[in-house]
Each structure stands twice: as C-alpha cells, then as structure tokens.
Motif scaffolding. Structure first.
Motif, PDB file in Angstrom:
ATOM      1  N   GLY A 185       0.796  -1.209   0.000  1.00 31.44           N
ATOM      2  CA  GLY A 185       0.000   0.000   0.000  1.00 31.44           C
ATOM      3  C   GLY A 185       0.832   1.265   0.000  1.00 31.44           C
ATOM      4  N   ASN A 186       0.128   2.392  -0.122  1.00 37.72           N
ATOM      5  CA  ASN A 186       0.735   3.721  -0.116  1.00 37.72           C
ATOM      6  C   ASN A 186       0.578   4.350   1.261  1.00 37.72           C
ATOM      7  N   HIS A 242      -2.879  13.070  -3.545  1.00 38.66           N
ATOM      8  CA  HIS A 242      -2.658  11.624  -3.641  1.00 38.66           C
ATOM      9  C   HIS A 242      -4.003  10.914  -3.521  1.00 38.66           C
ATOM     10  N   SER A 243      -4.490  10.417  -4.614  1.00 40.68           N
ATOM     11  CA  SER A 243      -5.831   9.824  -4.639  1.00 40.68           C
ATOM     12  C   SER A 243      -5.876   8.430  -4.033  1.00 40.68           C
ATOM     13  N   ASP A 244      -4.729   7.755  -3.985  1.00 41.81           N
ATOM     14  CA  ASP A 244      -4.696   6.375  -3.511  1.00 41.81           C
ATOM     15  C   ASP A 244      -3.870   6.296  -2.229  1.00 41.81           C
ATOM     16  N   ILE A 245      -4.548   6.276  -1.076  1.00 38.28           N
ATOM     17  CA  ILE A 245      -3.885   6.235   0.226  1.00 38.28           C
ATOM     18  C   ILE A 245      -4.388   5.007   0.984  1.00 38.28           C
ATOM     19  N   ASP A 246      -3.481   4.247   1.521  1.00 39.61           N
ATOM     20  CA  ASP A 246      -3.859   3.045   2.259  1.00 39.61           C
ATOM     21  C   ASP A 246      -3.574   3.137   3.758  1.00 39.61           C
ATOM     22  N   ILE A 268     -13.861   9.099   2.402  1.00 38.18           N
ATOM     23  CA  ILE A 268     -12.971   7.938   2.409  1.00 38.18           C
ATOM     24  C   ILE A 268     -13.186   7.137   3.691  1.00 38.18           C
ATOM     25  N   VAL A 275      -8.925   2.816   4.925  1.00 41.93           N
ATOM     26  CA  VAL A 275      -7.608   3.393   5.211  1.00 41.93           C
ATOM     27  C   VAL A 275      -7.278   3.134   6.677  1.00 41.93           C
TER      28      VAL A 275
END
Length: 393
Positions: A185-186, A242-246, A268, A275
């Motif tokens: 993940g990010n 940052h659209s993709d955050i984990d 989100i 997340v």
C-alpha cells in the motif's frame, strides 16, 4: 548504548487512595483533547499538599494534549506519595519556546528545589537548563530530549532524560499497521514539530519500518505540528494530491484524529477495511476512535510513568541519592555521557482497547489546576502494570 540493571521503587498501594491537592494559580479550561483550546491564555499551576519543605516544579508543553496531562498526573501522584510539593505549569502551545523558558525561570525564581521539563524544542530551551544550573537546581527532562550545546561541560549541564525509545516505538507501530494492510500500500506520514527530538525519532521509526517492505511506498511526509486542526487541513491537502492512500502514520494521536476527520470529510472509509490510521500517545480521543472501529492503532508510551519517575528522580537528586539506581541506559556515543530512563511502550488496537480505555477516561476527569479528588483501584493497578513492563525491559 550500554544497558544497566534497573532498580525502581515499587508501589505498595492497595485499594483506592484519596488525594487532596491544594490548587493555586490560574487554571486551564476546556477539554484536554480539544486542539482549539490552544488559544487559551491561562495555564495550569498546581501544587500537592505537602508536609515536606521540598518543592519540585514541572513545566509541560501544553494542557490541551492528554499526553502531557498524563505526565503531569503521574508527577502529582508521585509528589503525593513522597509528601513533597509539586508545581505544574504549561505553555499554551507546543511552539512557544520562549514562553517555556520563561516559565522555567519563573519556577526557579519561586524557589523550586528541582525542575522537570517536557521541552517544546530540543535546541531552544538550553537557557532554561543554564538558569537551573546557575541556581544549583537539579534538572530532569521528560518525553523530548534536550540537545547538548555545552560540549565538554555536559557532565555539569546535561539533564537526566526520561522517556520512551521513540524510534523503536514508532517502528513497532508501523510494522503492526503495515502487517494489518497485508504488507502492501501507499503510506503518508504526518510529522510533529520538526525541531522536537520526539518527532524526528518517531518519523525515523516509521521510515525504517516502511523500508523493510517491498510492497509499501511512502508517497508523502508532512509536518502537522502535533496539532489536530493543522492535521485535518494538511491531510485534506494531501488527499487532493494523492488519490490512492492506504495507511496514514501520525507522530501523535491528535494528528491521527485530525487525519480521520479529513478522510471522512472527503468520503474515504477509515476502518480495518479502509484506510488504516495510527497515532501515538494513547489519548482518550484516539482510544474512543479505536473503540468505535475507526482509528486502527495507537502506541502508548506510558507517559504516566514518565511524570511519576521524574519526580522520584528529582527527589533523589535533591537529596543526593545515587541516581544511577534509576538508570536504564547510559549513552556513551560520541564521547557524550547522559542518563536515560526508558519507559515501555504498548501498541493499542481493538484487541486490547478494554485494558486502556478506562485509563483515558479517568485521566480526562482531571484538569491541571484542579484537585485530584480520588484515584481508582484501576489506576493504581495500571501504574503497577506499567512498572512490571518497565522491569521486563
């Protein structure tokens, strides 16, 4: 680092203990978890009822963060047990370095016999140490280390330090969260006050853990100054970038709660299935969020023990007792000698939240500047539990 055996004073307390404290000076108002309370102009000044002529002062960073309330609370309990006066004061924000030095100088002028400080800035509070040194007053630092600016004079100036191993605690927290995410993940890091050693070391711990996973990418790292509202704003900006955050790893719980707010405001999901957000300190807001299934984890550094041990160490220094009884580690790196007492750390998740939530709830009932009317059996057992973990280090 060179380990030494540790000797600590055990707490022989059974049952609830009523503490009657005489409050003096101005008091803080508002919830200790409300970051907007940083605009308060008042500060807490507290003394324990004491039969002794000894007075110990402690200046904490702020009254609006339960982490520092916990440190002050532990100090007050130790003062009550020892029968010494404990004066507690605070700056209103964690960025007021000059104000903190002034408060230390005021404590010295008021005639305290020892001084304890949670430094707002590792580099900027040397003036407080020098003032204490000139007055012949022992000095103990808690939570945030003070940078040595004295060179060869370190034996005379450098204070004892009590706190957690921030880097190792953050490393353990990050690995716990990353493993929960399946090792992929990010990640975003929200740093604290960049000039504070606690933020520097916690960030280093996060980064060390991230580097061990091929499937983990650190996409951004920003300072939110240990502040809840700042974290909400900073996290909102990061979401746009940052659209993709984990995973979001935060250097304290107030920033973690602010990050949760920002993520939810942007639609989100924040949960074990969304997340994963984690913080540090074991603050009540974080514990409640974990209990509600939002915040994934918080690392508790046993801050109550830090204040508690600090008063006992200060008392030993005042009385000329060999403080090596308290040393857990001595730092001999780069010809620098300073004394460390490291407290344990515990990762709190939904699996053990029931063991720690009552601590946060009871602590929240006490405000610096007011009397501690009673301490529950649970709280004394909680301190005993921390002592057992400390002994096991």
């Amino acid at each position: 680092m060179k380990k030494r055996m540790t000797k600590i004073l055990s707490i022989a307390v059974v049952g609830a203990m009523a503490l009657s404290l005489a409050a003096c000076g101005s008091t803080s108002s508002g919830s200790t978890e409300d970051s907007s309370a940083a605009d308060e102009t008042s500060s807490a000044a507290e003394t324990t009822t004491a039969d002794s002529d000894i007075s110990i002062g402690i200046v904490v960073k702020t009254a609006t963060n339960a982490h520092f309330q916990d440190i002050a609370y532990g100090a007050v309990l130790a003062g009550q047990e020892l029968g010494v006066e404990v004066r507690v004061d605070n700056t209103t924000t964690e960025s007021d370095v000059d104000g903190q030095v002034t408060k230390c100088e005021n404590m010295i002028s008021a005639g305290v016999d020892a001084l304890i400080l949670t430094a707002n800035d590792s580099d900027g509070v040397s003036g407080a140490v020098e003032a204490a040194h000139d007055a012949g007053i022992p000095f103990v630092t808690v939570d945030t280390e003070i940078t040595n600016v004295w060179g060869d004079e370190i034996d005379d100036y450098m204070p004892n330090y009590i706190g957690v191993d921030h880097e190792e605690m953050a490393y353990e927290l990050a690995k716990t969260v990353i493993d929960a995410a399946g090792g992929e993940g990010n990640v975003i890091i929200l740093r604290g006050v960049d000039a504070a050693s606690s933020s520097i070391e916690r960030t280093a711990g996060f980064e060390r853990a991230i580097a061990e996973y091929d499937g983990i990418t650190l996409v951004d790292s920003q300072s939110a100054s240990y502040d809840q509202d700042t974290a909400t704003t900073t996290m909102s900006d990061l979401i746009q970038a940052h659209s993709d955050i984990d995973i979001v790893l935060c250097c304290n719980d107030l920033m973690a709660v602010g990050a949760v707010t920002a993520l939810e405001e942007n639609g989100i999901e924040v949960s074990e299935d969304g997340v994963l957000v984690a913080g540090i300190d074991g603050n009540l807001l974080a514990l409640q969020s974990i209990d509600e299934g939002k915040l994934y984890a918080s690392a508790y550094d046993w801050s109550i023990l830090q204040g508690y041990y600090a008063v006992y160490q200060a008392y030993d220094l005042i009385n000329g007792t060999d403080s090596s009884e308290w040393e857990y580690q001595a730092n001999f790196e780069d010809d620098v000698y300073s004394l460390y007492t490291f407290t344990p750390d515990t990762i709190i998740t939904s699996e053990n939240i029931d063991e720690y939530l009552p601590h946060g709830e009871e602590l929240a009932e006490w405000t610096m500047g007011t009397e501690v009317e009673s301490v529950s059996d649970y709280m004394w057992e909680f301190i005993d539990k921390g002592n057992e973990l400390f002994d096991a280090l």
